[in-house]
Design an enzyme around this catalytic site. Structure first.
Site, mmCIF file in Angstrom:
data_model
loop_
_atom_site.group_PDB
_atom_site.id
_atom_site.type_symbol
_atom_site.label_atom_id
_atom_site.label_comp_id
_atom_site.label_asym_id
_atom_site.label_seq_id
_atom_site.Cartn_x
_atom_site.Cartn_y
_atom_site.Cartn_z
ATOM 1 N N LYS A 1 0.383 4.414 -4.574
ATOM 2 C CA LYS A 1 1.484 4.026 -5.439
ATOM 3 C C LYS A 1 2.499 5.170 -5.511
ATOM 4 O O LYS A 1 2.129 6.354 -5.530
ATOM 5 C CB LYS A 1 0.975 3.673 -6.837
ATOM 6 C CG LYS A 1 0.153 2.385 -6.873
ATOM 7 C CD LYS A 1 1.011 1.168 -6.562
ATOM 8 C CE LYS A 1 0.227 -0.120 -6.763
ATOM 9 N NZ LYS A 1 1.051 -1.317 -6.474
ATOM 10 N N ASP B 1 3.371 2.075 -1.722
ATOM 11 C CA ASP B 1 3.991 0.993 -2.493
ATOM 12 C C ASP B 1 4.865 1.597 -3.574
ATOM 13 O O ASP B 1 4.364 2.206 -4.518
ATOM 14 C CB ASP B 1 2.909 0.113 -3.125
ATOM 15 C CG ASP B 1 3.490 -1.124 -3.797
ATOM 16 O OD1 ASP B 1 4.734 -1.247 -3.863
ATOM 17 O OD2 ASP B 1 2.698 -1.974 -4.253
ATOM 18 N N GLU C 1 5.970 -0.536 0.955
ATOM 19 C CA GLU C 1 6.073 -1.808 0.254
ATOM 20 C C GLU C 1 7.123 -1.720 -0.857
ATOM 21 O O GLU C 1 7.165 -0.740 -1.600
ATOM 22 C CB GLU C 1 4.686 -2.104 -0.343
ATOM 23 C CG GLU C 1 4.462 -3.505 -0.786
ATOM 24 C CD GLU C 1 3.006 -3.701 -1.237
ATOM 25 O OE1 GLU C 1 2.800 -4.433 -2.200
ATOM 26 O OE2 GLU C 1 2.088 -3.113 -0.632
ATOM 27 N N ASP D 1 7.320 -7.363 -1.447
ATOM 28 C CA ASP D 1 6.306 -7.854 -2.398
ATOM 29 C C ASP D 1 7.028 -8.568 -3.542
ATOM 30 O O ASP D 1 7.165 -9.784 -3.526
ATOM 31 C CB ASP D 1 5.431 -6.692 -2.881
ATOM 32 C CG ASP D 1 4.382 -7.149 -3.889
ATOM 33 O OD1 ASP D 1 4.290 -8.357 -4.164
ATOM 34 O OD2 ASP D 1 3.625 -6.296 -4.418
ATOM 35 N N LYS E 1 0.977 -12.991 -2.772
ATOM 36 C CA LYS E 1 0.008 -12.915 -3.870
ATOM 37 C C LYS E 1 -0.134 -14.295 -4.478
ATOM 38 O O LYS E 1 0.875 -14.928 -4.812
ATOM 39 C CB LYS E 1 0.472 -11.916 -4.941
ATOM 40 C CG LYS E 1 0.357 -10.470 -4.514
ATOM 41 C CD LYS E 1 0.896 -9.532 -5.578
ATOM 42 C CE LYS E 1 0.726 -8.082 -5.162
ATOM 43 N NZ LYS E 1 1.611 -7.190 -5.955
HETATM 44 MG MG MG Z 1 3.120 -4.198 -4.262
#
Ligand code: MG
Length: 354
Positions: A161, A188, A214, A239, A263
């Protein structure tokens, strides 16, 4: 087969550690499990896990949306999945997590009735799904220690992250790359950058061999993503910019991403996830199936989706490793890091305790 009852249930699962990303922090997981009963005695299980800062839903709105859908669902055959999605979309726009709960339970029923594990019902051949492991935001030295233990646990791919502080991101990638040599690294940014910041960070990540970045920009900045895609040394994955099949179509037409993160909680479940994958595959774009804070119920469903399609080449389905959901889920799938071994029981293969 006709649906006779839709029974949602709120459950709370504590996290081992608070999970921090650039958009917020979370210390317990509230989720909604749903059972769909039928006149043939089969029961389908689904999950809607609300993460408000991504989908705008809460556990209460998921429960409320399922209540809104229930009268429409009663008496329908779960195989009428297109009709069910069209009707859910007529009743409520968005609300992807609530729709996913219904969708997953319907696919569980369809595959159970066919006597096949869901990935085989959908056309897949192997029930083995290799997942990555995610490191949340934290002090860079702590993130690097996590990277070392992730590799020691057997994972080959780490998702890092980033996106809240460029200086910390720079330190983190240096330390993580040294602590986890040989691991495939993904980053991400969770919408945390501007175009100039992203250009500078992408250049740094390229030096460390990062395999993809991402969601570098805010979800609405499709033009910015297209600019980055054409200038970045690293593939860009959409995303938060890609919730639905319509978003996927826009991303394809504007050349705004090299990869798409599907997702179930964003798009409304497996039916829409398959549509997104088809749009992406036709455009030469690979997909990943990702997760947020789902229990093993929705993780199993996501893994079945991965196992059903060759173009879904990446699986970021690690939320279940951050908590112990055994108080609500009695069995779901085998797991030896980094591989999920899907059950060969018919359906999604999940059994609940609650
Ligand atoms: Mg993501």
């Amino acid at each position: 087969m006709r649906i006779t009852a839709v029974i949602p249930q709120r459950v709370s699962i504590p996290l081992h550690e608070p999970f921090v990303i650039s958009l917020g922090a979370i210390d317990a997981v509230d989720t909604v499990l749903v059972r769909i009963e039928t006149d043939e005695g089969l029961v389908g299980i689904g999950e809607g896990s609300a993460v408000g800062f991504v989908t705008g839903e809460t556990t209460d709105t998921v429960l409320g949306a399922i209540d809104q859908f229930t009268p429409m669902l009663l008496g329908l055959n779960p195989y009428a999945i297109e009709h069910i999605h069209h009707q859910m979309d007529r009743i409520l726009v968005r609300n992807g997590s609530a729709k996913a709960a219904i969708d997953i339970a319907c696919y569980d029923l369809m595959a159970q009735a066919a006597g096949l594990p869901l990935y085989q019902f959908l056309g897949g051949t192997s029930g083995e799904v290799r997942i990555d492991q995610t490191i949340g935001l934290g002090p860079p030295d702590v993130m690097a220690r996590q990277a070392a233990s992730i590799v020691a646990a057997g994972y080959t791919e780490i998702k890092i992250k980033a996106g809240s502080d460029e200086e910390l991101d720079r330190k983190a990638i240096g330390l993580i790359s040294a602590a986890a040599p040989g691991a495939r690294l993904k980053v991400d940014a969770n919408q945390g950058w501007t175009v100039p910041t992203a250009m500078s960070m992408l250049g740094i990540y390229a030096v460390y061999g990062v395999s993809l970045v991402e969601q570098p920009l805010p979800h609405w900045d499709i033009e910015g993503m297209a600019y980055l895609r054409s200038h970045s040394p690293i593939p860009i994955m959409a995303d938060e910019s890609c919730f639905t099949e319509h978003d996927a179509s826009v991303i394809v037409r504007r050349n705004a991403a090299d990869l798409i993160n599907i997702k179930l909680m964003k798009c409304g479940g497996i039916y829409r996830g398959l549509q997104i994958n088809t749009i992406a595959e036709a455009a030469g774009i690979e997909c990943m199936v990702g997760c947020m804070l789902e229990s093993r119920v929705a993780i199993a469903a996501g893994a079945h989706l991965v196992a059903s399609r060759a173009n879904i080449r990446h699986a970021d389905l690690d939320s279940f490793t951050d908590f112990d959901d055994s108080s609500v889920v009695s069995s779901a799938f085998g797991f030896v890091p980094p591989v999920i071994y899907l059950s060969d029981e018919p359906g999604i293969g999940v059994k609940l305790k609650v």
